[in-house]
Scaffold this motif. Structure first.
Motif, mmCIF file in Angstrom:
data_model
loop_
_atom_site.group_PDB
_atom_site.id
_atom_site.type_symbol
_atom_site.label_atom_id
_atom_site.label_comp_id
_atom_site.label_asym_id
_atom_site.label_seq_id
_atom_site.Cartn_x
_atom_site.Cartn_y
_atom_site.Cartn_z
ATOM 1 N N TYR A 164 120.350 -34.600 52.946
ATOM 2 C CA TYR A 164 120.727 -35.322 51.726
ATOM 3 C C TYR A 164 122.233 -35.430 51.532
ATOM 4 C CZ TYR A 164 121.842 -30.988 49.167
ATOM 5 O OH TYR A 164 122.392 -29.794 48.755
ATOM 6 N N ARG A 165 122.999 -34.542 52.146
ATOM 7 C CA ARG A 165 124.457 -34.608 52.023
ATOM 8 C C ARG A 165 125.109 -35.291 53.218
ATOM 9 N NH1 ARG A 165 126.327 -28.639 50.295
ATOM 10 N NH2 ARG A 165 128.359 -29.566 50.778
ATOM 11 N N ASN A 218 120.578 -28.682 45.833
ATOM 12 C CA ASN A 218 121.729 -27.785 45.735
ATOM 13 C C ASN A 218 121.298 -26.396 45.281
ATOM 14 O OD1 ASN A 218 123.530 -29.807 46.493
ATOM 15 N ND2 ASN A 218 124.022 -30.370 44.386
ATOM 16 N N ARG A 219 120.402 -26.349 44.296
ATOM 17 C CA ARG A 219 119.909 -25.054 43.802
ATOM 18 C C ARG A 219 119.189 -24.301 44.905
ATOM 19 N NH1 ARG A 219 118.177 -20.913 43.283
ATOM 20 N NH2 ARG A 219 117.209 -19.843 41.504
ATOM 21 N N ALA A 258 111.500 -31.225 41.374
ATOM 22 C CA ALA A 258 112.911 -31.319 41.765
ATOM 23 C C ALA A 258 113.051 -32.326 42.899
ATOM 24 C CB ALA A 258 113.434 -29.953 42.188
ATOM 25 N N ASP A 314 115.922 -34.499 43.503
ATOM 26 C CA ASP A 314 117.256 -35.076 43.507
ATOM 27 C C ASP A 314 118.222 -34.048 44.087
ATOM 28 O OD1 ASP A 314 117.611 -33.178 41.489
ATOM 29 O OD2 ASP A 314 117.560 -34.647 39.876
ATOM 30 N N ALA A 315 119.498 -34.403 44.108
ATOM 31 C CA ALA A 315 120.496 -33.529 44.718
ATOM 32 C C ALA A 315 120.608 -32.191 43.993
ATOM 33 C CB ALA A 315 121.848 -34.237 44.743
ATOM 34 N N ASP A 316 120.420 -32.176 42.669
ATOM 35 C CA ASP A 316 120.527 -30.918 41.928
ATOM 36 C C ASP A 316 119.488 -29.906 42.406
ATOM 37 O OD1 ASP A 316 122.629 -31.890 40.449
ATOM 38 O OD2 ASP A 316 121.396 -32.435 38.710
ATOM 39 N N GLY A 317 118.260 -30.380 42.628
ATOM 40 C CA GLY A 317 117.221 -29.478 43.120
ATOM 41 C C GLY A 317 117.525 -28.945 44.509
#
Length: 248
Positions: free
Chosen positions: A81-82, A50-51, A43, A45-48
């Protein structure tokens, strides 16, 4: 016998370095208590992120059942990251959930760099390109001039779990080499990278302050619970812990 101080740490489930670094540095009357946040090895990236961060609030609630004195979020990418804003929001979420002081990695790193008066910095990481781009944007948005930002390629290819297994000697060689002569300080980013064990030798080689992710978290967490005795062997930051501001 006095009650022990308890530090609660939240870490990516792949991370085996953050807790070990706290345990390595902590005095005998301090105990470290972990809560893992789900992250897969691939993971990146942002999806990882966020989870994983969806579990921050519940993680803080779990930790407070152990009567911890401070809660520490141990992921650098997950807190930068945000961009600026999310990092401080994360602290507020943890403090509301736990009812105790909270520390997050990236704000701790920023505070440590500012403690040294660093504006122009070099950055060494074990990250692939996505993380490095997000880190540069975060630091530049906070007013730092990035003279160089380099990812160690073998660590970057190894995935989230593999970063933990890179030898500290590799960190020393890489970080010392990429630091620019006119940098005010060097940042070694990532809570899975074993840079706490390397920081003293890197400082000796480059002649500048070095801030690492875990070292900065230890600095902030110890201050938050009133541990201000200088700590030798892990860089200038912890040697001057008593001079740091207490505010999170």
């Amino acid at each position: 016998m006095a009650l022990r101080k308890r530090i609660g740490v939240m870490v990516p489930s792949t991370n085996t370095t953050f807790e070990a670094d706290f345990q390595m540095v902590a005095p005998e009357n301090v105990t470290i208590h972990g809560q893992r946040l789900w992250l897969t090895n691939d993971a990146q990236d942002a999806d990882g992120m966020n989870r994983m961060n969806a579990e921050v609030e519940s993680g803080a609630r779990y930790l407070v059942t152990a009567n911890v004195n401070v809660v520490v979020y141990g992921c650098t990418t997950g807190s930068f990251y945000r961009g600026p804003g999310w990092d401080r929001e994360m602290i507020e979420i943890m403090q509301r959930a736990a009812g105790v002081p909270a520390v997050a990695t990236s704000p701790s790193v920023v505070d440590a760099l500012r403690f040294f008066g660093a504006r122009r910095i070099s950055v060494a990481t074990p990250y692939p390109d996505w993380n490095n781009r997000q880190l540069r944007a975060y630091l530049e948005a906070l007013g730092f001039e990035i003279l160089s930002l380099d990812g160690e390629p073998r660590a970057a290819r190894s995935g989230n779990q593999g970063i933990n297994d890179r030898d500290p000697e590799e960190v020393i060689e890489f970080a010392s080499r990429v630091c620019k002569p006119d940098a005010d300080a060097l940042l070694c980013s990532c809570t899975a990278w074993r840079s706490v064990e390397a920081v003293g030798e890197i400082e000796r080689r480059i002649g500048k302050p070095v801030v690492t992710s875990n070292q900065a978290c230890i600095w902030k967490a110890f201050r938050a619970i009133g541990l201000v005795a200088p700590i030798k062997g892990f860089g200038r930051l912890l040697e001057h812990i008593e001079a740091a501001p207490i505010a999170a």
